[in-house]
Design a protein around this motif. Structure first.
Motif, short mmCIF file in Angstrom:
data_model
loop_
_atom_site.label_atom_id
_atom_site.label_comp_id
_atom_site.label_asym_id
_atom_site.label_seq_id
_atom_site.Cartn_x
_atom_site.Cartn_y
_atom_site.Cartn_z
N PHE A 157 -30.54 -24.71 -57.30
CA PHE A 157 -31.24 -23.93 -56.28
C PHE A 157 -30.37 -23.60 -55.06
N GLY A 158 -29.06 -23.78 -55.22
CA GLY A 158 -28.14 -23.41 -54.14
C GLY A 158 -28.39 -24.17 -52.84
N LEU A 159 -28.58 -25.49 -52.94
CA LEU A 159 -28.94 -26.28 -51.77
C LEU A 159 -27.84 -27.26 -51.36
N GLY A 160 -27.87 -27.64 -50.10
CA GLY A 160 -26.96 -28.68 -49.60
C GLY A 160 -25.70 -28.15 -48.97
N GLU A 161 -25.24 -27.00 -49.44
CA GLU A 161 -24.00 -26.42 -48.92
C GLU A 161 -24.28 -25.51 -47.73
N LYS A 162 -23.29 -25.46 -46.85
CA LYS A 162 -23.40 -24.51 -45.75
C LYS A 162 -22.94 -23.15 -46.27
N LEU A 163 -23.31 -22.12 -45.56
CA LEU A 163 -22.99 -20.77 -46.03
C LEU A 163 -21.53 -20.42 -45.78
N ASN A 164 -20.88 -19.82 -46.77
CA ASN A 164 -19.49 -19.37 -46.64
C ASN A 164 -18.59 -20.42 -46.03
N ASN A 165 -18.79 -21.64 -46.45
CA ASN A 165 -18.14 -22.72 -45.75
C ASN A 165 -17.94 -23.84 -46.76
N GLU A 166 -16.71 -24.34 -46.85
CA GLU A 166 -16.45 -25.43 -47.78
C GLU A 166 -16.99 -26.73 -47.21
N ALA A 167 -18.28 -26.80 -47.03
CA ALA A 167 -18.85 -28.03 -46.47
C ALA A 167 -20.30 -28.20 -46.88
N PHE A 168 -20.72 -29.44 -46.88
CA PHE A 168 -22.12 -29.75 -47.16
C PHE A 168 -22.76 -30.22 -45.86
N TYR A 169 -24.07 -30.14 -45.78
CA TYR A 169 -24.76 -30.76 -44.65
C TYR A 169 -24.53 -32.26 -44.75
N LYS A 170 -24.60 -32.95 -43.64
CA LYS A 170 -24.33 -34.39 -43.65
C LYS A 170 -25.50 -35.21 -44.20
N TYR A 171 -26.71 -34.72 -44.00
CA TYR A 171 -27.89 -35.49 -44.39
C TYR A 171 -28.93 -34.69 -45.15
N VAL A 172 -29.70 -35.44 -45.93
CA VAL A 172 -30.87 -34.90 -46.62
C VAL A 172 -32.07 -35.68 -46.09
N GLY A 173 -33.14 -34.98 -45.74
CA GLY A 173 -34.36 -35.64 -45.31
C GLY A 173 -35.44 -35.42 -46.36
N MET A 174 -36.23 -36.45 -46.64
CA MET A 174 -37.36 -36.28 -47.57
C MET A 174 -38.60 -36.92 -46.96
N GLU A 175 -39.74 -36.27 -47.19
CA GLU A 175 -40.99 -36.77 -46.63
C GLU A 175 -42.12 -36.65 -47.64
N THR A 176 -43.14 -37.46 -47.47
CA THR A 176 -44.34 -37.31 -48.30
C THR A 176 -45.05 -36.03 -47.82
N PRO A 177 -45.95 -35.47 -48.65
CA PRO A 177 -46.62 -34.22 -48.26
C PRO A 177 -47.33 -34.34 -46.91
N ASP A 178 -47.86 -35.52 -46.59
CA ASP A 178 -48.56 -35.68 -45.31
C ASP A 178 -47.62 -36.07 -44.16
N GLY A 179 -46.33 -36.25 -44.48
CA GLY A 179 -45.35 -36.56 -43.44
C GLY A 179 -45.45 -37.96 -42.84
N THR A 180 -46.16 -38.87 -43.52
CA THR A 180 -46.30 -40.20 -42.91
C THR A 180 -45.24 -41.20 -43.40
N TYR A 181 -44.58 -40.92 -44.53
CA TYR A 181 -43.44 -41.74 -44.95
C TYR A 181 -42.27 -40.78 -45.12
N PHE A 182 -41.12 -41.19 -44.62
CA PHE A 182 -39.99 -40.25 -44.60
C PHE A 182 -38.69 -41.03 -44.61
N VAL A 183 -37.68 -40.46 -45.25
CA VAL A 183 -36.38 -41.12 -45.31
C VAL A 183 -35.25 -40.13 -45.02
N GLY A 184 -34.16 -40.66 -44.49
CA GLY A 184 -32.95 -39.88 -44.29
C GLY A 184 -31.86 -40.47 -45.16
#
Ligand SMILES: Nc1nc2c(c(=O)[nH]1)N[C@H]1C(S)=C(S)[C@@H](COP(=O)(O)O)O[C@H]1N2
Ligand SMILES: [Mo]
Length: 255
Positions: A157-184
């Motif tokens: 899905f073309g995710l994680g990379e920055k645009l036109n840039n040999e780099a990835f974002y430093k972090y991924v965040g994930m959350e439950t649908p209600d946003g009450t549990y979340f991890v970095g």
């Protein structure tokens, strides 16, 4: 000339000398650096091969995060418990319809939000893993989980990379649908070959209490980071909020 004048004149001269010397040094490094660069092999397009090589997604992952893969120890499937212990249900106390559920992913590189159904995740190559799941509360258990590699999902899905840039974002965040549990998660751990978007337990559909329809299995981290019932995924260079870190636990929760 009095002493003060004499002193400041000396200081001035010395300063001039230093700035001249460092200018000279910078120029020398520049010239040699350029010569070194020019000395690299050239291909027919006239670009040095160092500039030209376009890395594919997996090469980039390896280049940016792994000099050598440290894999978590795995076991034969027969060693896995039939019914894993259930621990933690924050963000899972409402009914969820797996048929209408969609994973919501925010991609800052394109400033776009995409919605992905479970079938699209199941269409990716399946990876199973039997490993020792460790909770910071002090218990461990050999479990068997299956799903798609998170890195395959990102690539697809073309995710994680920055645009036109040999780099990835430093972090991924994930959350439950209600946003009450979340991890970095740091990107290297997210991209680790044993990290999976999980929809199966012991080869059967993932039960609700273990995070249906989709959970994270990230064997390089303690249980706390293995988010159940994923609702959203996002990317950033700042640490995403993290449920247990807010309670004083180590952010990385690495083994
Ligand atoms: N949504 C959600 N995910 C969660 C938790 C939680 O409370 N809510 N607890 C975590 C903790 S502390 C552990 S040890 C594991 C336990 O996973 P299991 O219940 O499938 O064994 O889930 C993690 N993921
Ligand atoms: Mo845990």
């Amino acid at each position: 000339m009095n002493n003060i004048e004499n002193w400041s004149e000396k200081k001035l001269k010395r300063r001039t000398f230093y700035s001249f010397a460092s200018f000279g040094l910078a120029a020398t490094v520049g010239i040699f650096g350029y010569k070194w660069y020019r000395g690299l092999p050239f291909d027919d397009n006239g670009l040095s091969s160092a500039t030209r090589k376009v890395l594919n997604f997996n090469e980039k992952i390896n280049k940016f995060f792994f000099s050598n893969h440290h894999l978590v120890q795995t076991f034969d499937k027969s060693k896995a418990v039939l019914v894993p212990r259930t621990n933690g249900d924050v963000g899972m106390d409402t009914e969820l319809d797996a048929n209408t559920w969609k994973l919501k992913v925010y991609n800052p590189a394109k400033k776009e939000t995409i919605y992905v159904g479970i079938e699209e995740i199941k269409a990716l190559p399946k990876q199973e893993i039997t490993f020792d799941f460790k909770c910071i509360e002090g218990w461990t258990e050999i479990v068997n989980y299956g799903g798609a590699k998170l890195s395959d999902f990102f690539e697809k899905f073309g995710l994680g990379e920055k645009l036109n840039n040999e780099a990835f974002y430093k972090y991924v965040g994930m959350e439950t649908p209600d946003g009450t549990y979340f991890v970095g998660l740091d990107m290297a751990s997210a991209m680790h070959p044993q990290t999976i978007l999980c929809y199966e337990l012991n080869g059967q559909a993932l039960p609700d209490e273990h995070g249906a329809p989709l959970r994270l299995i990230i064997p390089v981290k303690y249980g706390v980071k293995n988010l159940k019932r994923i609702g959203t995924i996002s990317f950033s260079d700042e640490r995403p909020r993290d449920y247990w870190h807010e309670d004083g636990y180590d952010y990385d929760a690495a083994l």
